[in-house]
Design a protein around this motif. Structure first.
Motif, mmCIF file in Angstrom:
data_model
loop_
_atom_site.group_PDB
_atom_site.id
_atom_site.type_symbol
_atom_site.label_atom_id
_atom_site.label_comp_id
_atom_site.label_asym_id
_atom_site.label_seq_id
_atom_site.Cartn_x
_atom_site.Cartn_y
_atom_site.Cartn_z
ATOM 1 N N ARG A 90 0.814 -1.263 -0.285
ATOM 2 C CA ARG A 90 -0.164 -0.535 -0.102
ATOM 3 C C ARG A 90 0.831 1.171 -0.247
ATOM 4 N N ASP A 91 2.139 0.678 0.580
ATOM 5 C CA ASP A 91 3.058 2.426 0.487
ATOM 6 C C ASP A 91 3.711 2.917 -1.004
ATOM 7 N N VAL A 92 3.798 1.879 -2.121
ATOM 8 C CA VAL A 92 3.454 2.206 -3.534
ATOM 9 C C VAL A 92 2.330 1.839 -4.330
ATOM 10 N N ASP A 93 1.479 2.269 -3.240
ATOM 11 C CA ASP A 93 -0.305 1.697 -4.547
ATOM 12 C C ASP A 93 0.389 3.287 -5.165
ATOM 13 N N GLY A 94 0.365 3.496 -6.700
ATOM 14 C CA GLY A 94 0.508 4.947 -7.180
ATOM 15 C C GLY A 94 2.435 5.241 -7.305
ATOM 16 N N LYS A 95 2.806 4.622 -7.526
ATOM 17 C CA LYS A 95 3.342 4.950 -7.303
ATOM 18 C C LYS A 95 4.382 4.471 -7.766
ATOM 19 N N ILE A 96 6.256 4.530 -8.981
ATOM 20 C CA ILE A 96 6.775 4.222 -9.399
ATOM 21 C C ILE A 96 8.088 4.215 -8.127
ATOM 22 N N TYR A 97 8.289 2.762 -8.656
ATOM 23 C CA TYR A 97 9.842 2.630 -7.691
ATOM 24 C C TYR A 97 10.721 1.762 -8.137
ATOM 25 N N VAL A 98 11.551 1.771 -7.560
ATOM 26 C CA VAL A 98 13.517 0.457 -7.041
ATOM 27 C C VAL A 98 13.518 0.166 -6.512
ATOM 28 N N ALA A 99 13.505 -1.200 -6.970
ATOM 29 C CA ALA A 99 14.372 -2.088 -5.694
ATOM 30 C C ALA A 99 15.807 -2.573 -5.574
ATOM 31 N N ASP A 100 16.433 -2.597 -4.976
ATOM 32 C CA ASP A 100 17.502 -3.683 -4.400
ATOM 33 C C ASP A 100 17.800 -4.451 -3.409
ATOM 34 N N PHE A 101 18.695 -5.419 -3.375
ATOM 35 C CA PHE A 101 19.023 -6.018 -1.979
ATOM 36 C C PHE A 101 20.760 -5.575 -1.811
ATOM 37 N N PHE A 102 20.787 -5.122 -0.703
ATOM 38 C CA PHE A 102 21.975 -5.332 -0.440
ATOM 39 C C PHE A 102 22.434 -5.914 1.467
ATOM 40 N N PHE A 103 23.321 -5.809 2.175
ATOM 41 C CA PHE A 103 23.667 -5.968 3.394
ATOM 42 C C PHE A 103 24.615 -4.867 3.847
ATOM 43 N N THR A 134 18.260 -5.699 3.004
ATOM 44 C CA THR A 134 19.117 -6.360 3.654
ATOM 45 C C THR A 134 18.756 -8.030 3.414
ATOM 46 N N ILE A 135 19.789 -8.480 2.864
ATOM 47 C CA ILE A 135 19.183 -9.700 3.357
ATOM 48 C C ILE A 135 20.100 -10.706 4.538
ATOM 49 N N ASP A 136 20.763 -9.455 5.055
ATOM 50 C CA ASP A 136 21.165 -10.111 6.420
ATOM 51 C C ASP A 136 20.115 -9.467 7.674
ATOM 52 N N PRO A 137 19.124 -9.936 8.168
ATOM 53 C CA PRO A 137 17.999 -8.970 8.933
ATOM 54 C C PRO A 137 18.870 -9.413 10.197
ATOM 55 N N GLU A 138 19.372 -10.837 10.472
ATOM 56 C CA GLU A 138 19.587 -10.940 11.890
ATOM 57 C C GLU A 138 20.603 -9.764 12.567
ATOM 58 N N ALA A 154 21.869 -16.743 0.954
ATOM 59 C CA ALA A 154 23.192 -16.495 2.019
ATOM 60 C C ALA A 154 23.841 -17.941 1.158
ATOM 61 N N ASP A 155 24.979 -17.461 1.396
ATOM 62 C CA ASP A 155 26.710 -18.199 0.317
ATOM 63 C C ASP A 155 28.027 -18.115 1.571
ATOM 64 N N SER A 156 27.643 -18.961 2.328
ATOM 65 C CA SER A 156 28.897 -19.262 2.733
ATOM 66 C C SER A 156 30.494 -19.059 2.346
ATOM 67 N N THR A 157 30.341 -19.621 0.984
ATOM 68 C CA THR A 157 31.625 -18.968 0.533
ATOM 69 C C THR A 157 31.574 -17.735 -0.096
ATOM 70 N N ALA A 158 30.962 -17.035 0.247
ATOM 71 C CA ALA A 158 31.081 -16.250 -0.912
ATOM 72 C C ALA A 158 31.987 -14.482 0.700
ATOM 73 N N PRO A 159 32.329 -13.770 0.187
ATOM 74 C CA PRO A 159 32.803 -12.309 1.126
ATOM 75 C C PRO A 159 30.904 -11.683 1.688
ATOM 76 N N GLY A 160 31.695 -12.438 2.756
ATOM 77 C CA GLY A 160 30.395 -11.413 3.782
ATOM 78 C C GLY A 160 29.638 -12.353 4.273
ATOM 79 N N GLY A 161 29.858 -13.801 3.064
ATOM 80 C CA GLY A 161 28.493 -14.746 3.505
ATOM 81 C C GLY A 161 27.192 -14.356 2.666
ATOM 82 N N TYR A 162 26.776 -13.621 1.787
ATOM 83 C CA TYR A 162 25.760 -13.584 1.088
ATOM 84 C C TYR A 162 26.349 -12.971 0.182
#
Length: 213
Positions: A68-81, A114-118, A163-171
């Motif tokens: 509902r917060d983006v109803d009637g809006k254009i938005y850009v999404a991305d993923f990070f940590f 975020t892909i590291d919610p903990e 999550a990926d334990s072999t990747a830098p930072g674990g993700y």
């Protein structure tokens, strides 16, 4: 044909070509499905493109962010940590350009998941936003259930997020910026690690806004 008439014709054709190019709409991305529906008592088939489903996350202010917060809006999404040691700092520098371009536009939003919610609690995300100079509600940094975030990333925004334990930072995650229209269709994907991709996104947001005028 006299030279003057020829030049006038060329000018008119160039103008028409320019209008056609400026009116060209962004594509709708994703695999469409043929769906049946009733129209005036008759069953017809139409091609339906996938949409971003309802969601519920928590932003840097501890508030719930939903579709509902983006109803009637254009938005850009991305993923990070926040602790990402590789592409995230570059992505956030580039997304800041998008933010600066549209922070005063009420019909444009940015949602960074975020892909590291903990680790990336609302308090951590709030500090992160402050550190890079983000204020107001144009740019939302959201956290939530880990699997829900991964699912919406990989199955709906069409990006890698896990999550990926072999990747830098674990993700491991995509560097893509995903442009979504007011009907929740994906209208573009851009390399958020490059200046070229960022400038193309800024230009395409304007083009998409123009579709609604």
């Amino acid at each position: 044909m006299q030279l003057k008439q020829l030049l006038i014709c060329i000018s008119l054709l160039a103008g028409l070509a320019g209008c056609a190019l400026s009116a060209e709409k962004l594509p709708v991305l994703g695999e469409p499905q043929m769906m049946k529906k009733m129209v005036d008592g008759k069953e017809i088939e139409e091609l339906v493109y996938p949409t971003i489903p309802d969601f519920s996350f928590t932003n840097q202010e501890g508030k719930t962010v939903t579709q509902r917060d983006v109803d009637g809006k254009i938005y850009v999404a991305d993923f990070f940590f926040v602790t990402c040691p590789t592409i995230c700092p570059i992505m956030k520098k580039n997304m800041l350009e998008v933010y600066q371009a549209y922070k005063d536009s009420p019909d444009v939003r940015i949602i960074s998941h975020t892909i590291d919610p903990e680790h990336d609690t609302p308090a951590v995300l709030k500090q992160y936003a402050q550190d890079i100079g983000v204020t107001g509600d144009t740019w939302q940094f959201v956290t939530g259930n880990r699997e829900t975030i991964y699912d919406i990333g990989e199955h709906h925004y069409l990006v890698t997020a896990k999550a990926d334990s072999t990747a830098p930072g674990g993700y491991i995650h995509s560097g893509a910026f995903v442009l979504v229209d007011k009907e929740k269709h994906i209208r573009g994907m851009y390399d958020g690690t490059t200046e070229e991709g960022t400038k193309k996104l800024i230009a395409d947001i304007k083009k998409l806004r123009d579709e609604y005028r």
